[in-house]
Scaffold this active site. Structure first.
Site, PDB file in Angstrom:
ATOM      1  CB  SER A 165      53.383  83.642  21.483  1.00  0.00           C
ATOM      2  OG  SER A 165      54.620  83.724  22.307  1.00  0.00           O
ATOM      3  CD  GLU A 209      61.172  89.925   9.631  1.00  0.00           C
ATOM      4  OE1 GLU A 209      60.406  89.649  10.506  1.00  0.00           O
ATOM      5  OE2 GLU A 209      60.930  89.970   8.421  1.00  0.00           O
ATOM      6  CE  LYS A 267      57.117  85.568  15.062  1.00  0.00           C
ATOM      7  NZ  LYS A 267      56.890  86.835  14.845  1.00  0.00           N
TER       8      LYS A 267
END
Length: 587
Positions: free
Chosen positions: A570, A303, A281
């Site tokens: 991830s 969000e 991210k």
């Protein structure tokens, strides 16, 4: 390259081999994927050039733009020569050729170089000039003919010529100038893709901008800003600093020996879990945060489901001095309490959304409502490849650094591309990030893994592609879970980051085209893989990433025997420890 042994020559070749469409005529310079930070290859080339030119009468070395600066300065230091940086192609030290150029980079940049090279007079013939647009003529052979006309020693950075030269296929005169592309050693810059959306943000029928009228000027302003930055070397040089010095890129491509032995394939893990904040991210939030600053925004909102995007947004806000507000479903606040504390610790305000299913969908609903009323001074950092245009394309561009690195790394490690690239999918940013540089490559299958929950034959899953249908959600047209009346259904996953009833529009487009494949993994299969990877490799994955790991056991052993597989890891599992402890009976 007589002074290089065969092993070194092979290593150098493989470290810079990756060019799309090579060796088709007309393809001269593509944005190649060289292993970022590969000091061995970099030094091998320096050794080769310094030995070639150490006895030449060279007055100085000139480098044009950033690509020429780094390598030119390094070579000048080796040869103990003066280095002259040239920012704009102006008065260059020799006469070269003005021919019809065939480059992907476009008319404007080509025209600058033609004007510069066609008008100058020879000043000093004994100059090493380092640039990536010196001479091209439509094919490698034609480019060599142009170089052979030049009046000075040239180090041409056109990669295709370099590769054919190293392989001994072309007759290059003028002291056999070594030809090398420097871009990959410097920084990641997005590339245009044949899967880019159209001018209205549509991937086929998917994507678009389905938003309140209040947001249209904001989105158009953002699109204009991003168009000016998308291929800007100055902007990506700033991003590159944070990628390398703050995030910790490039992330390793780790050979998972133990699970490889068990499944019978060569499994590599792209270690996005090792990034600062523990997931992919941060790649996205760094870039969006810098854009927000450039646009004069004072506040960022986001969000989040699993909390990793919220943490990454709070991190960047703290770094860049921005106010930060995070919207998170109340259910996710409970199961991701550690990430909630991390966000608050860095100064973010966390809104626990109590409406609807109290998960990611509802968090995004509230974030958009807030954005509508605060658009003037607020930048919405969307966390995935979803939402209204230009977000799906932007976030894909930002996350594509994952595939950019992985493609180069696997070429060095295996001397070939992988057979499979696997990633989990919620909205789809980590999958789109690693898929982007592998899409359309012959022999490579990109596979996205949705959240199977309690099974796709139940109503407790997050498989928008497998069980959904096209509809509009959060400003975009894509596949989503909905009933016959178009009401959005509640998604379910043990993983908060995959608990979303929609999917990024580019994934929907790739599914329709058959370019990528999609499957699913249940909660239990993901939990089993969570434990499996932890005990086999000593790596605790995020619940999201465990879905991709689990798919290794669903693949038929005869299909993957001796195959090369890359799994995008991830994120790391720290955030899931409280939830895992409550579920797993580990004594």
């Amino acid at each position: 390259m007589n002074h290089l042994n065969e092993a070194d020559k092979t290593y150098l070749l493989n470290s810079i081999r990756n060019v799309e469409d090579f060796p088709k005529p007309g393809i001269i310079f593509k944005d190649i994927t060289t292993l970022l930070g590969d000091e061995k290859a970099f030094n091998l080339l320096l050794d080769h050039l310094s030995s070639r030119y150490e006895n030449k009468e060279i007055d100085y070395i000139a480098g044009i733009e950033s690509r020429g600066f780094i390598f030119g300065a390094a070579l000048a230091a080796r040869l103990r020569k003066r280095f002259v940086p040239i920012r704009k192609p102006g008065k260059l030290p020799y006469t070269t050729i003005s021919e019809k150029y065939s480059l992907e980079y476009g008319v404007d940049e080509v025209a600058i170089h033609i004007d510069a090279f066609s008008s100058v007079k020879t000043a000093k013939p004994n100059v090493l000039l380092i640039d990536d647009l010196i001479a091209t003529g439509g094919t490698a052979t034609a480019a060599v003919k142009l170089i052979n006309k030049a009046g000075a020693h040239c180090i041409e950075a056109c990669f295709i010529i370099n590769l054919t030269f190293l392989q001994g296929d072309l007759d290059i005169k003028k002291d056999d100038p070594c030809l090398f592309c420097l871009r990959g050693f410097i920084m990641y810059i997005p590339r245009s893709s044949k899967f880019d959306p159209d001018s209205n943000g549509h991937f086929g029928i998917f994507g678009g901008r389905y938003v309140p009228e209040t947001l249209m000027p904001v989105l158009l302003e953002l699109e204009k800003e991003y168009q000016s930055l998308r291929f800007s070397e100055n902007f990506w040089a700033e991003v590159d600093y944070y990628f390398k010095e703050y995030v910790g890129r490039p992330s390793p491509l780790y050979f998972a020996k133990n699970i490889s032995q068990e499944v019978g394939a060569k499994v590599y893990l792209k270690r996005e879990d090792l990034n600062h904040t523990g997931a992919h991210k941060i790649n996205n939030t760094i870039v969006q945060g810098l854009i927000a600053k450039k646009m004069g925004k004072k506040r960022v909102i986001a969000e989040t489901g699993a909390g990793q995007h919220g943490v990454a947004t709070a991190t960047v806000a703290a770094l860049l001095g921005l106010e930060c507000e995070i919207f998170m479903g109340e259910k996710d606040v409970e199961r991701q309490e550690l990430n909630v504390f991390r966000m608050k610790l860095m100064g973010a305000k966390v809104h626990a959304v109590k409406s609807g299913s109290r998960t990611l969908k509802d968090a995004m609903n509230d974030a958009i409502r807030y954005w509508v009323t605060h658009a003037r001074d607020t930048f919405y950092i969307i966390g995935t490849v979803a939402g209204p245009h230009p977000y799906p394309m932007m976030v894909r561009d930002f996350q594509a650094v994952i595939g950019y690195e992985a493609k180069a790394q696997i070429l060095v490690k295996e001397k070939r591309l992988p057979d499979y690239v696997i990633a989990c999918i919620g909205g789809g940013s980590n999958a789109m990030g690693i898929f982007n540089h592998f899409l359309g490559e012959e022999g490579v299958s990109c596979i996205g893994i949705e959240a199977g929950g309690l099974g796709i034959d139940t109503d407790k899953h997050g498989c928008s592609l497998a069980k959904g249908s096209p509809g509009v959600l959060h400003g975009q047209m894509s596949y989503l879970l909905q009933d016959e009346d178009g009401q959005v259904l509640e998604a379910h996953s043990i993983s908060a980051g995959l608990d979303y009833p929609g999917i990024g529009p580019e994934h929907a487009y790739l599914k329709e085209l058959g370019i990528a494949k999609y499957d699913n993994v249940t909660d239990q299969e993901a939990l089993d893989a969570f434990v499996w990877l932890s005990r086999k490799e000593g790596i605790i994955p995020a619940f999201e990433s465990a879905h991709a790991i689990a798919y290794l056991k669903k693949m038929a052993k005869e299909d993957i025997k001796n195959k090369v597989i890359i799994v995008n890891l991830s994120g790391r599992g720290d955030k899931d420890m409280v939830q895992a402890k409550s579920i797993l009976n580990i004594g």
